[in-house]
Motif scaffolding. Structure first.
Motif, PDB file in Angstrom:
ATOM      1  N   ALA A 110       0.826  -1.206   0.000  1.00 27.46           N
ATOM      2  CA  ALA A 110       0.000   0.000   0.000  1.00 27.46           C
ATOM      3  C   ALA A 110       0.861   1.258   0.000  1.00 27.46           C
ATOM      4  O   ALA A 110       0.567   2.226  -0.714  1.00 27.46           O
ATOM      5  CB  ALA A 110      -0.938  -0.004   1.202  1.00 27.46           C
ATOM      6  N   ILE A 111       1.927   1.239   0.768  1.00 32.53           N
ATOM      7  CA  ILE A 111       2.830   2.393   0.801  1.00 32.53           C
ATOM      8  C   ILE A 111       3.500   2.587  -0.553  1.00 32.53           C
ATOM      9  O   ILE A 111       3.572   3.713  -1.075  1.00 32.53           O
ATOM     10  CB  ILE A 111       3.880   2.216   1.924  1.00 32.53           C
ATOM     11  CG1 ILE A 111       3.200   2.336   3.287  1.00 32.53           C
ATOM     12  CG2 ILE A 111       5.006   3.234   1.796  1.00 32.53           C
ATOM     13  CD1 ILE A 111       4.077   1.955   4.459  1.00 32.53           C
ATOM     14  N   LEU A 112       3.984   1.513  -1.147  1.00 32.75           N
ATOM     15  CA  LEU A 112       4.629   1.614  -2.453  1.00 32.75           C
ATOM     16  C   LEU A 112       3.646   2.053  -3.535  1.00 32.75           C
ATOM     17  O   LEU A 112       4.012   2.803  -4.448  1.00 32.75           O
ATOM     18  CB  LEU A 112       5.275   0.281  -2.838  1.00 32.75           C
ATOM     19  CG  LEU A 112       6.523  -0.097  -2.039  1.00 32.75           C
ATOM     20  CD1 LEU A 112       6.996  -1.477  -2.430  1.00 32.75           C
ATOM     21  CD2 LEU A 112       7.621   0.938  -2.227  1.00 32.75           C
ATOM     22  N   TYR A 113       2.390   1.630  -3.436  1.00 32.66           N
ATOM     23  CA  TYR A 113       1.394   2.074  -4.409  1.00 32.66           C
ATOM     24  C   TYR A 113       1.132   3.570  -4.249  1.00 32.66           C
ATOM     25  O   TYR A 113       0.948   4.282  -5.245  1.00 32.66           O
ATOM     26  CB  TYR A 113       0.097   1.276  -4.220  1.00 32.66           C
ATOM     27  CG  TYR A 113      -0.932   1.594  -5.267  1.00 32.66           C
ATOM     28  CD1 TYR A 113      -0.690   1.315  -6.611  1.00 32.66           C
ATOM     29  CD2 TYR A 113      -2.162   2.153  -4.924  1.00 32.66           C
ATOM     30  CE1 TYR A 113      -1.640   1.595  -7.577  1.00 32.66           C
ATOM     31  CE2 TYR A 113      -3.114   2.431  -5.893  1.00 32.66           C
ATOM     32  CZ  TYR A 113      -2.850   2.152  -7.210  1.00 32.66           C
ATOM     33  OH  TYR A 113      -3.784   2.425  -8.167  1.00 32.66           O
ATOM     34  N   LEU A 166       1.598   6.371  -7.124  1.00 29.61           N
ATOM     35  CA  LEU A 166       0.563   7.334  -7.536  1.00 29.61           C
ATOM     36  C   LEU A 166       1.059   8.771  -7.444  1.00 29.61           C
ATOM     37  O   LEU A 166       0.679   9.614  -8.267  1.00 29.61           O
ATOM     38  CB  LEU A 166      -0.703   7.145  -6.683  1.00 29.61           C
ATOM     39  CG  LEU A 166      -1.495   5.882  -6.961  1.00 29.61           C
ATOM     40  CD1 LEU A 166      -2.700   5.813  -6.015  1.00 29.61           C
ATOM     41  CD2 LEU A 166      -1.959   5.830  -8.397  1.00 29.61           C
ATOM     42  N   ARG A 167       1.865   9.096  -6.443  1.00 25.74           N
ATOM     43  CA  ARG A 167       2.406  10.457  -6.327  1.00 25.74           C
ATOM     44  C   ARG A 167       3.381  10.771  -7.449  1.00 25.74           C
ATOM     45  O   ARG A 167       3.522  11.929  -7.846  1.00 25.74           O
ATOM     46  CB  ARG A 167       3.103  10.636  -4.979  1.00 25.74           C
ATOM     47  CG  ARG A 167       2.143  11.107  -3.911  1.00 25.74           C
ATOM     48  CD  ARG A 167       2.874  11.458  -2.635  1.00 25.74           C
ATOM     49  NE  ARG A 167       2.578  10.357  -1.701  1.00 25.74           N
ATOM     50  CZ  ARG A 167       3.470   9.665  -1.035  1.00 25.74           C
ATOM     51  NH1 ARG A 167       4.759   9.944  -1.165  1.00 25.74           N
ATOM     52  NH2 ARG A 167       3.123   8.695  -0.248  1.00 25.74           N
ATOM     53  N   ALA A 168       4.063   9.768  -7.974  1.00 25.52           N
ATOM     54  CA  ALA A 168       5.045   9.981  -9.025  1.00 25.52           C
ATOM     55  C   ALA A 168       4.379  10.280 -10.354  1.00 25.52           C
ATOM     56  O   ALA A 168       5.003  10.791 -11.274  1.00 25.52           O
ATOM     57  CB  ALA A 168       5.936   8.758  -9.159  1.00 25.52           C
ATOM     58  N   GLN A 169       3.117   9.990 -10.484  1.00 22.63           N
ATOM     59  CA  GLN A 169       2.447  10.190 -11.782  1.00 22.63           C
ATOM     60  C   GLN A 169       1.939  11.562 -11.935  1.00 22.63           C
ATOM     61  O   GLN A 169       1.450  12.350 -11.485  1.00 22.63           O
ATOM     62  CB  GLN A 169       1.316   9.179 -11.920  1.00 22.63           C
ATOM     63  CG  GLN A 169       1.864   7.803 -11.912  1.00 22.63           C
ATOM     64  CD  GLN A 169       1.176   6.908 -12.930  1.00 22.63           C
ATOM     65  OE1 GLN A 169       0.212   7.284 -13.544  1.00 22.63           O
ATOM     66  NE2 GLN A 169       1.740   5.754 -13.130  1.00 22.63           N
TER      67      GLN A 169
END
Length: 101
Positions: free
Chosen positions: A91-94, A98-101
Motif C-alpha cells: 500500500a505504501i509503495l502504491y 501514484l504520487r510519481a504520476q
C-alpha cells in the motif's frame, strides 16, 4: 522418569476447541447485529482473529502437548505478521507510485 511433556488432555483440548468456535460465533453475531457500529467494527477484527485461530483446531489433540500447540500458534502468528507487513508495504509503495504520476 525425567521431564515429560505436558499433554493437553481431552478436557483441555475440548475447552480450547469450544473457545475457538465460540469466538467465531461471537464475531459473526457482532457483525450482523443492527444496533452498534462499534460492535460491527469489533466483530470485523474478531472475524479475522477467529479465522486465524481456526487453523489451531487440528492442533487441539488430547494426545498432543501444549508445547506443540504453542508452536503451531507461533507459526500462524508469524505468517499473519508477514502477510500484514507485505500488505502495508504494498500500500505504501502504491501510494509512492501514484504520487510519481
Amino acid at each position: 522418569m525425567g521431564n515429560q511433556p505436558k499433554l493437553m488432555g481431552s478436557t483441555n483440548a475440548r475447552r480450547v476447541e469450544n473457545s475457538i468456535i465460540a469466538l467465531g460465533i461471537a464475531a459473526l453475531i457482532m457483525i450482523f447485529q443492527p444496533f452498534s457500529l462499534t460492535l460491527f467494527s469489533i466483530g470485523c477484527v474478531l472475524v479475522v482473529i477467529a479465522g486465524l485461530t481456526n487453523n489451531l483446531l487440528p492442533a487441539c489433540n488430547p494426545d498432543g502437548t501444549w508445547r506443540a500447540f504453542g508452536k503451531v500458534a507461533l507459526i500462524i502468528l508469524t505468517i499473519f505478521v508477514v502477510v500484514v507487513a507485505i500488505a502495508i508495504g504494498s500500500a505504501i509503495l502504491y501510494g509512492v507510485y501514484l504520487r510519481a504520476q
